[in-house]
Write a protein that holds these residues in place. Sequence first.
Motif, PDB file in Angstrom:
ATOM      1  N   VAL A  11       0.840  -1.210   0.000  1.00  0.00           N
ATOM      2  CA  VAL A  11       0.000   0.000   0.000  1.00  0.00           C
ATOM      3  C   VAL A  11       0.868   1.250   0.000  1.00  0.00           C
ATOM      4  O   VAL A  11       0.612   2.202  -0.751  1.00  0.00           O
ATOM      5  N   PHE A  12       1.911   1.272   0.822  1.00  0.00           N
ATOM      6  CA  PHE A  12       2.773   2.444   0.906  1.00  0.00           C
ATOM      7  C   PHE A  12       3.506   2.700  -0.415  1.00  0.00           C
ATOM      8  O   PHE A  12       3.650   3.844  -0.847  1.00  0.00           O
ATOM      9  N   LEU A  13       3.965   1.622  -1.064  1.00  0.00           N
ATOM     10  CA  LEU A  13       4.657   1.781  -2.346  1.00  0.00           C
ATOM     11  C   LEU A  13       3.712   2.318  -3.422  1.00  0.00           C
ATOM     12  O   LEU A  13       4.081   3.188  -4.222  1.00  0.00           O
ATOM     13  N   MET A  14       2.486   1.799  -3.431  1.00  0.00           N
ATOM     14  CA  MET A  14       1.500   2.268  -4.409  1.00  0.00           C
ATOM     15  C   MET A  14       1.144   3.737  -4.169  1.00  0.00           C
ATOM     16  O   MET A  14       1.011   4.522  -5.118  1.00  0.00           O
ATOM     17  N   LEU A  15       1.011   4.123  -2.905  1.00  0.00           N
ATOM     18  CA  LEU A  15       0.723   5.523  -2.587  1.00  0.00           C
ATOM     19  C   LEU A  15       1.864   6.431  -3.037  1.00  0.00           C
ATOM     20  O   LEU A  15       1.628   7.535  -3.536  1.00  0.00           O
ATOM     21  N   ALA A  16       3.096   5.956  -2.854  1.00  0.00           N
ATOM     22  CA  ALA A  16       4.256   6.748  -3.280  1.00  0.00           C
ATOM     23  C   ALA A  16       4.249   6.958  -4.794  1.00  0.00           C
ATOM     24  O   ALA A  16       4.502   8.072  -5.282  1.00  0.00           O
ATOM     25  N   GLU A  17       3.951   5.896  -5.550  1.00  0.00           N
ATOM     26  CA  GLU A  17       3.894   6.011  -7.013  1.00  0.00           C
ATOM     27  C   GLU A  17       2.782   6.965  -7.439  1.00  0.00           C
ATOM     28  O   GLU A  17       2.963   7.801  -8.335  1.00  0.00           O
ATOM     29  N   MET A  18       1.621   6.849  -6.797  1.00  0.00           N
ATOM     30  CA  MET A  18       0.502   7.731  -7.140  1.00  0.00           C
ATOM     31  C   MET A  18       0.838   9.188  -6.841  1.00  0.00           C
ATOM     32  O   MET A  18       0.464  10.101  -7.591  1.00  0.00           O
ATOM     33  N   ALA A  19       1.549   9.413  -5.737  1.00  0.00           N
ATOM     34  CA  ALA A  19       1.939  10.773  -5.372  1.00  0.00           C
ATOM     35  C   ALA A  19       2.858  11.382  -6.429  1.00  0.00           C
ATOM     36  O   ALA A  19       2.713  12.556  -6.790  1.00  0.00           O
ATOM     37  N   VAL A  20       3.774  10.576  -6.922  1.00  0.00           N
ATOM     38  CA  VAL A  20       4.694  11.061  -7.960  1.00  0.00           C
ATOM     39  C   VAL A  20       3.926  11.440  -9.228  1.00  0.00           C
ATOM     40  O   VAL A  20       4.156  12.508  -9.812  1.00  0.00           O
ATOM     41  N   PHE A  21       3.010  10.589  -9.666  1.00  0.00           N
ATOM     42  CA  PHE A  21       2.210  10.890 -10.855  1.00  0.00           C
ATOM     43  C   PHE A  21       1.374  12.149 -10.653  1.00  0.00           C
ATOM     44  O   PHE A  21       1.215  12.966 -11.564  1.00  0.00           O
ATOM     45  N   THR A  22       0.828  12.309  -9.460  1.00  0.00           N
ATOM     46  CA  THR A  22      -0.015  13.470  -9.166  1.00  0.00           C
ATOM     47  C   THR A  22       0.780  14.764  -9.274  1.00  0.00           C
ATOM     48  O   THR A  22       0.301  15.772  -9.800  1.00  0.00           O
ATOM     49  N   ILE A  23       2.019  14.737  -8.786  1.00  0.00           N
ATOM     50  CA  ILE A  23       2.850  15.945  -8.784  1.00  0.00           C
ATOM     51  C   ILE A  23       3.438  16.234 -10.163  1.00  0.00           C
ATOM     52  O   ILE A  23       3.474  17.381 -10.617  1.00  0.00           O
ATOM     53  N   GLU A  24       3.889  15.183 -10.868  1.00  0.00           N
ATOM     54  CA  GLU A  24       4.641  15.383 -12.106  1.00  0.00           C
ATOM     55  C   GLU A  24       3.773  15.634 -13.329  1.00  0.00           C
ATOM     56  O   GLU A  24       4.266  16.107 -14.344  1.00  0.00           O
ATOM     57  N   ASP A  25       2.494  15.278 -13.270  1.00  0.00           N
ATOM     58  CA  ASP A  25       1.623  15.439 -14.442  1.00  0.00           C
ATOM     59  C   ASP A  25       0.648  16.598 -14.217  1.00  0.00           C
ATOM     60  O   ASP A  25      -0.456  16.406 -13.712  1.00  0.00           O
ATOM     61  N   PRO A  26       1.037  17.824 -14.577  1.00  0.00           N
ATOM     62  CA  PRO A  26       0.191  18.995 -14.325  1.00  0.00           C
ATOM     63  C   PRO A  26      -1.076  19.026 -15.168  1.00  0.00           C
ATOM     64  O   PRO A  26      -2.005  19.778 -14.880  1.00  0.00           O
ATOM     65  N   LYS A  27      -1.130  18.199 -16.211  1.00  0.00           N
ATOM     66  CA  LYS A  27      -2.295  18.204 -17.093  1.00  0.00           C
ATOM     67  C   LYS A  27      -3.477  17.457 -16.459  1.00  0.00           C
ATOM     68  O   LYS A  27      -4.629  17.693 -16.842  1.00  0.00           O
ATOM     69  N   GLU A  28      -3.174  16.550 -15.562  1.00  0.00           N
ATOM     70  CA  GLU A  28      -4.229  15.765 -14.938  1.00  0.00           C
ATOM     71  C   GLU A  28      -4.864  16.530 -13.778  1.00  0.00           C
ATOM     72  O   GLU A  28      -4.183  17.270 -13.056  1.00  0.00           O
ATOM     73  N   ASN A  29      -6.157  16.333 -13.610  1.00  0.00           N
ATOM     74  CA  ASN A  29      -6.874  16.948 -12.501  1.00  0.00           C
ATOM     75  C   ASN A  29      -6.399  16.323 -11.194  1.00  0.00           C
ATOM     76  O   ASN A  29      -6.480  15.104 -11.006  1.00  0.00           O
ATOM     77  N   VAL A  30      -5.893  17.169 -10.296  1.00  0.00           N
ATOM     78  CA  VAL A  30      -5.298  16.653  -9.065  1.00  0.00           C
ATOM     79  C   VAL A  30      -6.320  15.903  -8.215  1.00  0.00           C
ATOM     80  O   VAL A  30      -5.992  14.914  -7.540  1.00  0.00           O
ATOM     81  N   PHE A  31      -7.579  16.333  -8.254  1.00  0.00           N
ATOM     82  CA  PHE A  31      -8.601  15.683  -7.444  1.00  0.00           C
ATOM     83  C   PHE A  31      -8.927  14.280  -7.974  1.00  0.00           C
ATOM     84  O   PHE A  31      -9.214  13.368  -7.205  1.00  0.00           O
ATOM     85  N   LEU A  32      -8.856  14.115  -9.311  1.00  0.00           N
ATOM     86  CA  LEU A  32      -9.071  12.790  -9.894  1.00  0.00           C
ATOM     87  C   LEU A  32      -7.931  11.844  -9.530  1.00  0.00           C
ATOM     88  O   LEU A  32      -8.136  10.644  -9.351  1.00  0.00           O
TER      89      LEU A  32
END
Length: 221
Positions: free
Chosen positions: A41-62
């Motif tokens: 779970v912690f590893l998956m959360l870390a990966e999701m956090a990276v995608f959330t920060i690095e991809d400005p085109k995606e809606n952060v809430f989604l």
Amino acid sequence: MWEEAFALVWRTGFTYIVILIIFRVMGKREIGELSILDLVVFLMLAEMAVFTIEDPKENVFLMIIPMVVLLLIQLFNSKISLHSHKIRRILDGSPSIIINRGKIDEYEMKKQKYNFDDLLIQLREEGITQMEEVDFAILEPSGKLSILKNSRGGGASSSGMVYPLITDGKIHHESLKQIGKTQEWLLSSLKQQGYTDAKEIAFCSINDIGKWTVDIKNEKR
């Protein structure tokens, strides 16, 4: 440029707060006590956090939705684990006795894919150089080796080995097997102590010199 920098700072701060809240809701556990499920779970959360920060085109809430889903899954697993010993063993695993009364259980080591180098390293970390110093060595689900040294001195003394016989009203048949006893013996022994219903017992254990610990559910202090 400034807009992009501001957006990056905002997404980073927002993601940090969300993950912090998720970890607090999951509950406090030391790093050394994390189960395999917790680590995933912690590893998956870390990966999701990276995608959330690095991809400005995606809606952060989604992007936060998968994190919340993981949180709900973890809370559900925790809840059912509290009420089912079998499910708890499946999700978190169970302790394995690697050294029993000074004797190494090679079959259990192979079963857990635990080699002698790992064993010796963890024994040295505890300041143990001779295998004879160890009464019990228990490989916990977290991978930590709990070591109980030999007891010394006269009289009946305990090495510290405790066998859980009942947790949350559920009987541990493996512990009974380890001490060479049956369910009938357990229920009879409890009845002699005034406990007639095993389902009303929150925790019951016995150590290697026969000392009992019994705690009743919702018992008033």
